[in-house]
Structure formats: structure tokens, C-alpha cells
Design a protein around this motif. Structure first.
Motif, PDB file in Angstrom:
ATOM      1  N   LYS A   1       0.838  -1.210   0.000  1.00 36.97           N
ATOM      2  CA  LYS A   1       0.000   0.000   0.000  1.00 36.97           C
ATOM      3  C   LYS A   1       0.867   1.252   0.000  1.00 36.97           C
ATOM      4  O   LYS A   1       0.587   2.219  -0.701  1.00 36.97           O
ATOM      5  CB  LYS A   1      -0.902   0.024   1.241  1.00 36.97           C
ATOM      6  N   GLU A   2       1.926   1.206   0.790  1.00 35.77           N
ATOM      7  CA  GLU A   2       2.841   2.343   0.883  1.00 35.77           C
ATOM      8  C   GLU A   2       3.539   2.566  -0.468  1.00 35.77           C
ATOM      9  O   GLU A   2       3.674   3.690  -0.933  1.00 35.77           O
ATOM     10  CB  GLU A   2       3.863   2.030   1.992  1.00 35.77           C
ATOM     11  N   GLN A   3       3.932   1.459  -1.106  1.00 29.10           N
ATOM     12  CA  GLN A   3       4.584   1.586  -2.407  1.00 29.10           C
ATOM     13  C   GLN A   3       3.611   2.157  -3.443  1.00 29.10           C
ATOM     14  O   GLN A   3       3.993   2.930  -4.315  1.00 29.10           O
ATOM     15  CB  GLN A   3       5.109   0.227  -2.881  1.00 29.10           C
ATOM     16  N   LEU A   4       2.349   1.788  -3.292  1.00 31.71           N
ATOM     17  CA  LEU A   4       1.346   2.292  -4.226  1.00 31.71           C
ATOM     18  C   LEU A   4       1.179   3.810  -4.080  1.00 31.71           C
ATOM     19  O   LEU A   4       0.957   4.510  -5.071  1.00 31.71           O
ATOM     20  CB  LEU A   4       0.019   1.560  -3.978  1.00 31.71           C
ATOM     21  N   VAL A   5       1.292   4.315  -2.855  1.00 26.17           N
ATOM     22  CA  VAL A   5       1.233   5.765  -2.653  1.00 26.17           C
ATOM     23  C   VAL A   5       2.404   6.431  -3.380  1.00 26.17           C
ATOM     24  O   VAL A   5       2.243   7.437  -4.076  1.00 26.17           O
ATOM     25  CB  VAL A   5       1.255   6.126  -1.141  1.00 26.17           C
ATOM     26  N   TYR A   6       3.578   5.823  -3.241  1.00 26.81           N
ATOM     27  CA  TYR A   6       4.771   6.330  -3.957  1.00 26.81           C
ATOM     28  C   TYR A   6       4.517   6.330  -5.464  1.00 26.81           C
ATOM     29  O   TYR A   6       4.772   7.311  -6.165  1.00 26.81           O
ATOM     30  CB  TYR A   6       5.985   5.456  -3.615  1.00 26.81           C
ATOM     31  N   ILE A   7       3.971   5.219  -5.954  1.00 25.86           N
ATOM     32  CA  ILE A   7       3.719   5.077  -7.390  1.00 25.86           C
ATOM     33  C   ILE A   7       2.718   6.132  -7.877  1.00 25.86           C
ATOM     34  O   ILE A   7       2.913   6.775  -8.902  1.00 25.86           O
ATOM     35  CB  ILE A   7       3.232   3.636  -7.711  1.00 25.86           C
ATOM     36  N   LYS A   8       1.668   6.345  -7.091  1.00 29.07           N
ATOM     37  CA  LYS A   8       0.656   7.324  -7.505  1.00 29.07           C
ATOM     38  C   LYS A   8       1.226   8.748  -7.523  1.00 29.07           C
ATOM     39  O   LYS A   8       0.797   9.593  -8.292  1.00 29.07           O
ATOM     40  CB  LYS A   8      -0.568   7.253  -6.585  1.00 29.07           C
ATOM     41  N   LYS A   9       2.201   8.968  -6.639  1.00 25.59           N
ATOM     42  CA  LYS A   9       2.808  10.289  -6.540  1.00 25.59           C
ATOM     43  C   LYS A   9       3.717  10.574  -7.748  1.00 25.59           C
ATOM     44  O   LYS A   9       3.781  11.688  -8.232  1.00 25.59           O
ATOM     45  CB  LYS A   9       3.632  10.318  -5.239  1.00 25.59           C
ATOM     46  N   HIS A  10       4.405   9.536  -8.227  1.00 25.70           N
ATOM     47  CA  HIS A  10       5.435   9.773  -9.248  1.00 25.70           C
ATOM     48  C   HIS A  10       5.111   9.205 -10.630  1.00 25.70           C
ATOM     49  O   HIS A  10       5.859   9.432 -11.574  1.00 25.70           O
ATOM     50  CB  HIS A  10       6.771   9.173  -8.780  1.00 25.70           C
ATOM     51  N   TYR A  11       4.027   8.421 -10.725  1.00 25.34           N
ATOM     52  CA  TYR A  11       3.726   7.771 -12.008  1.00 25.34           C
ATOM     53  C   TYR A  11       2.242   7.900 -12.350  1.00 25.34           C
ATOM     54  O   TYR A  11       1.419   8.226 -11.498  1.00 25.34           O
ATOM     55  CB  TYR A  11       4.046   6.260 -11.937  1.00 25.34           C
TER      56      TYR A  11
ATOM     57  N   ASN B   1      11.065  -4.664  -5.537  1.00 27.07           N
ATOM     58  CA  ASN B   1      12.185  -4.204  -4.714  1.00 27.07           C
ATOM     59  C   ASN B   1      13.005  -3.096  -5.373  1.00 27.07           C
ATOM     60  O   ASN B   1      13.911  -2.551  -4.752  1.00 27.07           O
ATOM     61  CB  ASN B   1      13.096  -5.382  -4.368  1.00 27.07           C
ATOM     62  N   ASP B   2      12.712  -2.788  -6.634  1.00 27.64           N
ATOM     63  CA  ASP B   2      13.451  -1.723  -7.303  1.00 27.64           C
ATOM     64  C   ASP B   2      12.863  -0.339  -7.027  1.00 27.64           C
ATOM     65  O   ASP B   2      13.464   0.665  -7.379  1.00 27.64           O
ATOM     66  CB  ASP B   2      13.482  -1.967  -8.821  1.00 27.64           C
ATOM     67  N   LEU B   3      11.660  -0.294  -6.425  1.00 27.21           N
ATOM     68  CA  LEU B   3      11.067   1.010  -6.095  1.00 27.21           C
ATOM     69  C   LEU B   3      10.871   1.105  -4.572  1.00 27.21           C
ATOM     70  O   LEU B   3      10.631   0.091  -3.917  1.00 27.21           O
ATOM     71  CB  LEU B   3       9.719   1.189  -6.802  1.00 27.21           C
ATOM     72  N   PRO B   4      10.957   2.330  -4.033  1.00 31.03           N
ATOM     73  CA  PRO B   4      10.824   2.514  -2.585  1.00 31.03           C
ATOM     74  C   PRO B   4       9.473   2.018  -2.052  1.00 31.03           C
ATOM     75  O   PRO B   4       8.472   2.038  -2.775  1.00 31.03           O
ATOM     76  CB  PRO B   4      10.926   4.031  -2.406  1.00 31.03           C
ATOM     77  N   LYS B   5       9.474   1.558  -0.800  1.00 31.14           N
ATOM     78  CA  LYS B   5       8.222   1.136  -0.167  1.00 31.14           C
ATOM     79  C   LYS B   5       7.853   2.120   0.933  1.00 31.14           C
ATOM     80  O   LYS B   5       7.204   1.777   1.908  1.00 31.14           O
ATOM     81  CB  LYS B   5       8.373  -0.281   0.389  1.00 31.14           C
TER      82      LYS B   5
END
Ligand SMILES: [Zn+2]
Length: 314
Positions: free
Chosen positions: A18-28, A294-298
Motif C-alpha cells: 500500500k505504501e509503495q502504491l502511494v509512492y507510485i501514484k505520486k510519481h507515475y 524491490n526496485d522502487l521505494p516502499k
């Protein structure tokens, strides 16, 4: 995803996902399988938003249905799922999963090495096997992530021995150390066909991950064709379009004859396990690289990492 009953199994905890998804939504910008297939078909990647990202989930684990799907559904995001058809249709457990669970259930890996040595002794004349020392020298080589003993077990049971013998030894170890009831275990591990159909009906994409989850570059052309056709029958069965589809290569492996078969069967996109960011203007759409979780921040508060920056700067 993590199976907490087996703490050694590598997987991503749902909170971290879920945390990684927040990162993804922020940058992608998350795109769907059909956004990607449309862009490739019309040769116009300019139709895609900047920082496009496709979410992929391999192997049909039940957590993809119970944990990932509700999150994506709530966020109105579409994910791509690639279940190995045989596990779903016949309640079998993939050899690669059996080996992971065997390793997870036996803390002292030398027990497994010795068990394999013993099997080699018992089968040496029947299968014309080399000495155990030969196999240890060849397969007991530590990697970045695994010890020599773990690599020996993985390499011997995944690649080195003949398929028939690998199957026999893997099954013996699975029965002895993990479970006597493969069908029940399979039902706990993978999604059911109803769950896969449900994902499909609710905006998720289901693509091919082969039927038997073979290393597709190490089987004959005829067998490659069978694998692909059986997996397409599966797609048809669950309502996913078998005439315009995405292939996700088991272990990331493919070869020229497979690519020819995929073209004959109207495959639009092929996903490998080569680590990298896909460039649709220069990459072959049938052999696109991917990033691992594992290649993107969590942690959503972290700065964009090298992979994210790489896309941003083009
Ligand atoms: Zn797989």
C-alpha cells in the motif's frame, strides 16, 4: 505477498505494498493493459501519459485476490495478473513454489543437500548421473542472495537434473517436509478459477504465464506451441481476449522460435524479467524489461529513486 506461516518465503507485506502504491501514484501514471496494447498497436506512445507505469503480478497467488485486488479496486487502478494455468485448473503446486516451501520449512539446508546426495546415489545408474562432488562443484555456487547450499538445492531441482528425476525428488521432499496433500496446499496458495474470473470481470487484466510454467527457452518448438495454446484456452475460459493479449514469460525466458509463435498468435506484448524501464520507441514490444517491486521505494515519503528519475529525465 508474504505468507506469514512461512517466514522465510520472500514476499511483500500488504502494508508495504500500500505504501509503495502511494509512492507510485505520486510519481507515475498507472495505465491498464489495454492502454499499453493500444499504444503499441497504433505505434503512438504519445497517447500514453508521462511516467506511465503498468502494475504486474505473476503466478496467481491467492493474496493477489484477497489483498491486492481490493486495494486496486478502491484506488480505481487496473493491475495485470499472470497465473500459470495448470495450477489454477488442476490444483497443482508449481515445482518452483514447492522448492521455495521446502527451503522455507527446513532451517538446516545441509539436510536437503544430503537428501539430494542420497537420491543421486539411488538413481545414479538408472539416469547415468555424475558424482555428487561434480554436481556440488557445478551447482553449489553462492549468489548475491543465497548460500551455496540453497543455490545447490534450487539449481539441482530447477535445472540441472532431468525433468523426470527433478520431479520425483522435489515431490519426495515436498511430501516429507511441507505437505502430504498437494491439492489442498495448492488451493491455499493460488487463486481459484472463480477468483481469476472475478478479477477479469472487475477491470483487472489476466494474461498468459504459460500452462505448466516451463522455462520456455528449453523446450521444443512443438511443446512451446502447446504451452501457449493451452494458456490461451485458459484465457478464453475466464473471459480474457485470446486474440489480443500479453505474455509474461515464466522466469523471463524466451527464444526466437517462441517469439515467432507469439506473433502467429497475435500476442501484443511480452514481459521479461530483465531489470529496466521499457522504452516503447526502441524496445521490441515482445521482450520488454520490467522493474521488480524491490526496485522502487516502499515508503511514500522517500525521494524518487534512480529508476524513477531515469524515466523523468527521459
Ligand atoms: Zn512465474
Amino acid at each position: 505477498m508474504k505468507h506469514s506461516r512461512y517466514p522465510e518465503i520472500k514476499g511483500l507485506d500488504i502494508a508495504l505494498f500500500k505504501e509503495q502504491l502511494v509512492y507510485i501514484k505520486k510519481h507515475y501514471n498507472v495505465i491498464s493493459a489495454y492502454d499499453l496494447m493500444d499504444a503499441i498497436k497504433s505505434n503512438s506512445t504519445s497517447d500514453l501519459p508521462p511516467q506511465s507505469l503498468l502494475l504486474t503480478f505473476d503466478d496467481g497467488y491467492i493474496d493477489h485476490f484477497t489483498d491486492v485486488f481490493p486495494v486496486l479496486d478502491r484506488e480505481k487502478l487496473s493491475g495485470c495478473f499472470f497465473p500459470p494455468a495448470k495450477c489454477i485448473l488442476e490444483s497443482q503446486v508449481l515445482d518452483v513454489n514447492k522448492i521455495h516451501f521446502i527451503l522455507a520449512c527446513v532451517p538446516d539446508k545441509s539436510v536437503l543437500v544430503n537428501y539430494i546426495y542420497q537420491s543421486l546415489d539411488e538413481n545414479r545408474s538408472l539416469y547415468h548421473l555424475e558424482s555428487s562432488e561434480f554436481y556440488w562443484q557445478k551447482c553449489g555456487v553462492p549468489s548475491r542472495y543465497d548460500t551455496a547450499e540453497v543455490m545447490f538445492v534450487k539449481y539441482m531441482l530447477q535445472r540441472e537434473l532431468l525433468e523426470k528425476l527433478r520431479y520425483v525428488i522435489t515431490n519426495e521432499l515436498f511430501k516429507k517436509f511441507v505437505s502430504n496433500d498437494e491439492k489442498a496446499f495448492s488451493k491455499e496458495l493460488y487463486s481459484s478459477i472463480d477468483q481469476i474470473s472475478c478479477l477479469q470481470r472487475n477491470g483487472m487484466y489476466i494474461g498468459s504465464h504459460g500452462f505448466d510454467h516451463y522455462w520456455l527457452n528449453s523446450i521444443s518448438e512443438d511443446d512451446q506451441r502447446k504451452e501457449i495454446d493451452l494458456s490461451l484456452e485458459f484465457l478464453k475460459k475466464i473471459g480474457s481476449d485470446p486474440f489480443r493479449w500479453i505474455m509474461c514469460y515464466p522466469y523471463g525466458e524466451y527464444n526466437e522460435s517462441l517469439l515467432t509463435i507469439l506473433k502467429e498468435r497475435n500476442c501484443s506484448v511480452g514481459l521479461t524479467t530483465k531489470v529496466g524501464v521499457a522504452d516503447l520507441n526502441s524496445d521490441n514490444p515482445l521482450t520488454l524489461p520490467r522493474l521488480d517491486t524491490n526496485d522502487l521505494p516502499k515508503d511514500s515519503k522517500l525521494e524518487p529513486n534512480e529508476w524513477t528519475i531515469k524515466v523523468k529525465s527521459g
